[in-house]
Enzyme design. Sequence first.
Site, mmCIF file in Angstrom:
data_model
loop_
_atom_site.group_PDB
_atom_site.id
_atom_site.type_symbol
_atom_site.label_atom_id
_atom_site.label_comp_id
_atom_site.label_asym_id
_atom_site.label_seq_id
_atom_site.Cartn_x
_atom_site.Cartn_y
_atom_site.Cartn_z
ATOM 1 C CG HIS A 1 -109.547 12.421 50.385
ATOM 2 N ND1 HIS A 1 -110.818 11.935 50.213
ATOM 3 C CD2 HIS A 1 -109.197 12.976 49.202
ATOM 4 C CE1 HIS A 1 -111.229 12.185 48.989
ATOM 5 N NE2 HIS A 1 -110.264 12.819 48.349
ATOM 6 C CB SER B 1 -114.821 19.020 46.019
ATOM 7 O OG SER B 1 -115.317 17.726 45.990
ATOM 8 N NE ARG C 1 -115.463 20.505 40.526
ATOM 9 C CZ ARG C 1 -114.731 19.831 41.412
ATOM 10 N NH1 ARG C 1 -115.256 19.487 42.581
ATOM 11 N NH2 ARG C 1 -113.503 19.501 41.153
HETATM 12 N N1 URA Z 1 -112.540 14.031 44.861
HETATM 13 C C1 URA Z 1 -113.517 14.815 45.361
HETATM 14 O O1 URA Z 1 -114.199 14.445 46.311
HETATM 15 N N2 URA Z 1 -113.726 16.016 44.781
HETATM 16 C C2 URA Z 1 -113.013 16.478 43.750
HETATM 17 O O2 URA Z 1 -113.251 17.574 43.283
HETATM 18 C C3 URA Z 1 -112.001 15.648 43.240
HETATM 19 C C4 URA Z 1 -111.776 14.427 43.827
#
Ligand code: URA
Length: 448
Positions: A82, A183, A168
């Site tokens: 990721h 997240s 957010r």
């Molecule tokens: N990517 C995400 O999936 N969540 C975040 O809070 C920031 C980047």
Amino acid sequence: MNFLSSIEQKREGKILAPEQIQNFIREFTAGKIPDYQMAAMLMAIYFRGLNTAETTALTLAMRDSGDALKFPKDKRPLVDKHSTGGIGDKVSLPLAPLLACLGFRVPMISGRGLGITGGTLDKLDSIPGFKTLLPAGKIVDQVQKIGCVICGQTDRMVPADKKIYALRDVSGTVPSIPLITASILSKKLAESLDALVLDVKFGCAAFMQTRTDARKLAKAMVALGNECGVNTRAILTNMDTPLGRAAGNWLEVKESVACLETGRADLPVSQAAQQRGPTDLLELVLGCAALLLVQTRKAKSLVAARKRAEDCLNSGAPRKKWDEMLIAQGADLGAFNKKLALDHTAPVVVELKAEKPGFVSRCDARLIGEVIRDLGGGRLTKESAINYDVGIDQIAKPGERVGKSGILCRIHATDRIKAGVASRQLEAAFTISTRRPPAIPLVAGILP
Ligand code: URA
């Protein structure tokens, strides 16, 4: 439940119990807590933070708000990468088929771009016929059958994050380390992974502008990922300059395919390597693959792992796996290959030329990202439609020599007016110096 008292507790900097966090995530996902109250809680968390136990409780509660992917037992480890996002960051595209060929299963659940940051799903949407929205059963089947999938989250995966992220976004609470950690990891944990690599970017076009902040975020995510049973490591990478030489959805797909090519047999090795695309992209793709090989004990050292990843890429198998993945996800391979053969798909292409000879000492990824967004390649709001063909390619990178009128980049636009505006804006993105600037390493560290 009395959510107001939880908000007040966090506002006063008190520690929330795991049950409190589990309760409010469950109630919010079920629509029983209004957005304005959750926004207040998010702001309280933004200012007061969460300790490790609270962040763990939040992450697990978010993961459990929906269905996790369930895979049959198999000797191939489940892995993913990721990235916290940047300009020209297309690593996922070549990495998924490479990992599949190295004997992994890769359920790569990706996202869309917002603002200047590109999104893997948007890049893939530029491929004729390719489907990024798949039901859970199809995701699992495809991973079992061909080893990799790159697709979006299903409606039933981590719904709490979908709702909270949207809030957010409009409440100024995105840049919070515990909220970002929860997240990202809630979604990765829902993939039932054995190992995960996090590419945490820092620099002018990254979420985290400084290396110190990126390291803090990486440390928090690595600690939590490992605590939740996923072997997690992070790689800190520079995002002051775009990754590779192309940014913009379709242009990045083209560059990703070049990275998978074995190079033309009729060319000398050095030229054939150039055909493969930019070295920084290749370095990061191989670096992530090597880390995962070590994390899953398929290789003993990073040096041995990297050699194995390189040999695999050189075999051409990942390029074939890419086509297999495209076919499995509905792409029209004939149309894709025809599109790939074109120099450009945008109506207008304009070259930005250097006004004086010298060395490129700055190539500002943030400005480039803003220009691409304004050309129509990115979104201002979640609802914006995007243009897949626009973008920038042939980007001259820091340290490279350019002659007077040498190409700094090419602008792919929908019309000449937009190309002209972009060209004027992009002049400020490049600095040409008389001396070659010191080389800045792409990878600034690996955690732990
Ligand atoms: N990517 C995400 O999936 N969540 C975040 O809070 C920031 C980047």
